[in-house]
Scaffold this motif. Structure first.
Motif, PDB file in Angstrom:
ATOM      1  N   PHE A  90       0.887  -1.321   0.012  1.00  0.00           N
ATOM      2  CA  PHE A  90       0.015   0.071   0.080  1.00  0.00           C
ATOM      3  C   PHE A  90       0.902   1.234  -0.216  1.00  0.00           C
ATOM      4  CE2 PHE A  90      -1.967   3.294   2.545  1.00  0.00           C
ATOM      5  CZ  PHE A  90      -3.158   3.412   2.003  1.00  0.00           C
ATOM      6  N   TYR A  91       0.508   2.163  -0.805  1.00  0.00           N
ATOM      7  CA  TYR A  91       1.243   3.408  -0.992  1.00  0.00           C
ATOM      8  C   TYR A  91       0.152   4.781  -0.817  1.00  0.00           C
ATOM      9  CZ  TYR A  91       5.007   0.772  -3.655  1.00  0.00           C
ATOM     10  OH  TYR A  91       5.883  -0.071  -4.125  1.00  0.00           O
ATOM     11  N   LEU A  92       0.730   5.841  -0.331  1.00  0.00           N
ATOM     12  CA  LEU A  92       0.273   7.085  -0.242  1.00  0.00           C
ATOM     13  C   LEU A  92       0.965   7.865  -1.222  1.00  0.00           C
ATOM     14  CD1 LEU A  92      -0.860   7.914   3.585  1.00  0.00           C
ATOM     15  CD2 LEU A  92      -2.103   7.018   1.590  1.00  0.00           C
ATOM     16  N   VAL A  93       0.508   8.216  -2.510  1.00  0.00           N
ATOM     17  CA  VAL A  93       1.236   8.955  -3.418  1.00  0.00           C
ATOM     18  C   VAL A  93       0.543  10.546  -3.486  1.00  0.00           C
ATOM     19  CG1 VAL A  93       2.081   9.082  -5.857  1.00  0.00           C
ATOM     20  CG2 VAL A  93       2.229   6.986  -4.400  1.00  0.00           C
ATOM     21  N   GLY A  94       1.725  11.568  -3.831  1.00  0.00           N
ATOM     22  CA  GLY A  94       1.074  12.904  -4.250  1.00  0.00           C
ATOM     23  C   GLY A  94       2.028  13.664  -4.435  1.00  0.00           C
ATOM     24  N   ASN A  95       1.722  15.025  -4.444  1.00  0.00           N
ATOM     25  CA  ASN A  95       2.550  16.118  -4.524  1.00  0.00           C
ATOM     26  C   ASN A  95       1.932  17.407  -3.358  1.00  0.00           C
ATOM     27  OD1 ASN A  95       3.247  18.814  -5.281  1.00  0.00           O
ATOM     28  ND2 ASN A  95       4.402  17.741  -6.975  1.00  0.00           N
ATOM     29  N   ALA A  96       2.644  17.669  -2.662  1.00  0.00           N
ATOM     30  CA  ALA A  96       1.929  18.516  -1.487  1.00  0.00           C
ATOM     31  C   ALA A  96       1.808  19.993  -2.111  1.00  0.00           C
ATOM     32  CB  ALA A  96       2.929  18.743  -0.286  1.00  0.00           C
ATOM     33  N   ILE A  97       2.444  20.226  -3.175  1.00  0.00           N
ATOM     34  CA  ILE A  97       2.267  21.626  -3.616  1.00  0.00           C
ATOM     35  C   ILE A  97       0.966  21.445  -4.449  1.00  0.00           C
ATOM     36  CG2 ILE A  97       2.929  23.358  -5.461  1.00  0.00           C
ATOM     37  CD1 ILE A  97       5.774  22.677  -4.401  1.00  0.00           C
ATOM     38  N   ILE A  98       0.863  20.384  -5.293  1.00  0.00           N
ATOM     39  CA  ILE A  98      -0.490  20.290  -6.298  1.00  0.00           C
ATOM     40  C   ILE A  98      -1.580  20.345  -5.259  1.00  0.00           C
ATOM     41  CG2 ILE A  98      -1.514  18.379  -7.911  1.00  0.00           C
ATOM     42  CD1 ILE A  98       1.221  18.034  -9.029  1.00  0.00           C
ATOM     43  N   ALA A  99      -1.436  19.210  -4.271  1.00  0.00           N
ATOM     44  CA  ALA A  99      -2.816  19.340  -3.435  1.00  0.00           C
ATOM     45  C   ALA A  99      -3.096  20.513  -2.707  1.00  0.00           C
ATOM     46  CB  ALA A  99      -2.259  18.391  -1.868  1.00  0.00           C
ATOM     47  N   ARG A 100      -2.525  21.571  -2.757  1.00  0.00           N
ATOM     48  CA  ARG A 100      -2.961  22.936  -2.180  1.00  0.00           C
ATOM     49  C   ARG A 100      -4.196  23.193  -2.935  1.00  0.00           C
ATOM     50  NH1 ARG A 100       2.558  26.276  -2.660  1.00  0.00           N
ATOM     51  NH2 ARG A 100       3.670  25.399  -1.147  1.00  0.00           N
ATOM     52  N   GLY A 101      -4.234  22.688  -4.325  1.00  0.00           N
ATOM     53  CA  GLY A 101      -5.455  23.105  -5.270  1.00  0.00           C
ATOM     54  C   GLY A 101      -6.558  22.272  -4.733  1.00  0.00           C
ATOM     55  N   LEU A 102      -6.494  21.438  -3.846  1.00  0.00           N
ATOM     56  CA  LEU A 102      -7.857  20.708  -3.078  1.00  0.00           C
ATOM     57  C   LEU A 102      -7.946  21.331  -1.913  1.00  0.00           C
ATOM     58  CD1 LEU A 102      -7.009  17.184  -4.216  1.00  0.00           C
ATOM     59  CD2 LEU A 102      -8.911  18.310  -4.967  1.00  0.00           C
ATOM     60  N   PHE A 103      -6.673  21.371  -0.961  1.00  0.00           N
ATOM     61  CA  PHE A 103      -7.025  21.909   0.491  1.00  0.00           C
ATOM     62  C   PHE A 103      -7.637  23.384   0.669  1.00  0.00           C
ATOM     63  CE2 PHE A 103      -4.421  18.017   1.249  1.00  0.00           C
ATOM     64  CZ  PHE A 103      -4.862  17.891   2.594  1.00  0.00           C
ATOM     65  N   ARG A 104      -7.188  24.230  -0.642  1.00  0.00           N
ATOM     66  CA  ARG A 104      -7.824  25.722  -0.506  1.00  0.00           C
ATOM     67  C   ARG A 104      -9.273  25.403  -0.299  1.00  0.00           C
ATOM     68  NH1 ARG A 104      -4.791  26.569  -5.051  1.00  0.00           N
ATOM     69  NH2 ARG A 104      -3.784  28.076  -3.953  1.00  0.00           N
ATOM     70  N   TYR A 105      -9.797  24.412  -0.864  1.00  0.00           N
ATOM     71  CA  TYR A 105     -11.337  24.144  -0.678  1.00  0.00           C
ATOM     72  C   TYR A 105     -11.853  23.524   0.549  1.00  0.00           C
ATOM     73  CZ  TYR A 105     -10.761  25.488  -5.810  1.00  0.00           C
ATOM     74  OH  TYR A 105     -10.359  26.492  -6.931  1.00  0.00           O
ATOM     75  N   THR A 106     -11.151  22.825   0.905  1.00  0.00           N
ATOM     76  CA  THR A 106     -11.573  21.901   2.237  1.00  0.00           C
ATOM     77  C   THR A 106     -10.574  20.971   2.658  1.00  0.00           C
ATOM     78  OG1 THR A 106     -13.214  20.366   3.034  1.00  0.00           O
ATOM     79  CG2 THR A 106     -12.425  20.142   0.635  1.00  0.00           C
ATOM     80  N   ALA A 107     -10.368  21.163   4.118  1.00  0.00           N
ATOM     81  CA  ALA A 107      -9.219  20.270   4.751  1.00  0.00           C
ATOM     82  C   ALA A 107      -9.769  18.823   4.661  1.00  0.00           C
ATOM     83  CB  ALA A 107      -9.472  20.693   6.248  1.00  0.00           C
ATOM     84  N   ALA A 108     -11.149  18.451   4.279  1.00  0.00           N
ATOM     85  CA  ALA A 108     -11.590  16.895   4.079  1.00  0.00           C
ATOM     86  C   ALA A 108     -10.769  16.532   2.921  1.00  0.00           C
ATOM     87  CB  ALA A 108     -12.890  16.986   3.897  1.00  0.00           C
ATOM     88  N   ALA A 109      -9.889  17.269   1.992  1.00  0.00           N
ATOM     89  CA  ALA A 109      -9.316  16.918   1.102  1.00  0.00           C
ATOM     90  C   ALA A 109      -8.181  15.561   1.578  1.00  0.00           C
ATOM     91  CB  ALA A 109      -8.389  18.022   0.383  1.00  0.00           C
ATOM     92  N   GLY A 110      -7.757  15.891   2.948  1.00  0.00           N
ATOM     93  CA  GLY A 110      -6.745  14.755   3.131  1.00  0.00           C
ATOM     94  C   GLY A 110      -7.433  13.412   3.152  1.00  0.00           C
ATOM     95  N   LEU A 111      -8.664  13.400   2.986  1.00  0.00           N
ATOM     96  CA  LEU A 111      -9.256  11.913   2.770  1.00  0.00           C
ATOM     97  C   LEU A 111      -8.823  11.327   1.393  1.00  0.00           C
ATOM     98  CD1 LEU A 111     -12.816  12.584   4.243  1.00  0.00           C
ATOM     99  CD2 LEU A 111     -10.988  11.128   5.406  1.00  0.00           C
ATOM    100  N   GLY A 112      -8.620  12.200   0.566  1.00  0.00           N
ATOM    101  CA  GLY A 112      -8.255  11.454  -0.720  1.00  0.00           C
ATOM    102  C   GLY A 112      -6.611  11.979  -1.333  1.00  0.00           C
ATOM    103  N   ALA A 113      -6.164  12.812  -0.572  1.00  0.00           N
ATOM    104  CA  ALA A 113      -4.828  13.269  -0.984  1.00  0.00           C
ATOM    105  C   ALA A 113      -3.910  13.330   0.133  1.00  0.00           C
ATOM    106  CB  ALA A 113      -4.988  14.877  -1.420  1.00  0.00           C
TER     107      ALA A 113
END
Length: 166
Positions: A90-113
């Motif tokens: 199992f991996y968690l994969v992403g990019n913390a800078i790109i994820a800002r484009g989700l977190f700026r809308y909701t902290a619940a973005a952490g469920l999928g990013a």
């Protein structure tokens, strides 16, 4: 004041990439193309309020694929111990800078990013890579509708895993 619980119907779309390569070949290809993100380094940048340094670090570990591995867990050995003939990681994969484009809308973005990825192979079967379709996952978050990040992740991140499976 008492807590309030809301239930939201949540359907998703599973993306499955199948490969003739062995589990070990696929995980090696993934880990060769994605660098590991260091949480201690992130903590250090946050402690020093060093946004510029943090962004440079993220860009370094996310090159060339745009993404990195935040966390991984071997699940296969425990399953084999229980008599289930499977390799699984199992991996968690992403990019913390790109994820800002989700977190700026909701902290619940952490469920999928970052995005959850499972690589597995049952004895005698093909290797498979499974992940949530990010656009389907985040379509259930009305706040993230203006974000272009889910579509970006669906196209560019899936390509990374298709390449690893090829």
């Amino acid at each position: 004041m008492s807590a309030q619980t809301t239930l939201t119907k949540f359907d998703g779309v599973l993306i499955t990439i199948r490969s003739k390569k062995s589990f070990f070949e696929v995980t090696k290809a993934i880990e060769s193309s994605l660098k590991r993100f260091s949480l201690p380094k992130q903590i250090e940048y946050m402690a020093h309020a060093d946004l510029e340094g943090f962004e440079a670090y993220v860009n370094e570990v996310a090159t060339p694929s745009k993404f990195c591995i935040f966390w991984e867990m071997e699940q296969g050995p425990a399953m084999r111990l229980a008599g289930i003939p499977i390799e699984s990681k199992f991996y968690l994969v992403g990019n913390a800078i790109i994820a800002r484009g989700l977190f700026r809308y909701t902290a619940a973005a952490g469920l999928g990013a970052p995005v959850r990825i499972c690589v597995s192979q049952r004895d005698g079967e093909e290797t498979r890579i499974d992940l949530d379709q990010v656009t389907a996952f985040f379509s259930k978050f009305p706040e993230t509708r203006p974000s272009d990040v889910p579509k970006l992740l669906d196209t560019e991140m899936v390509k990374v895993f298709e390449d690893a499976a090829a």
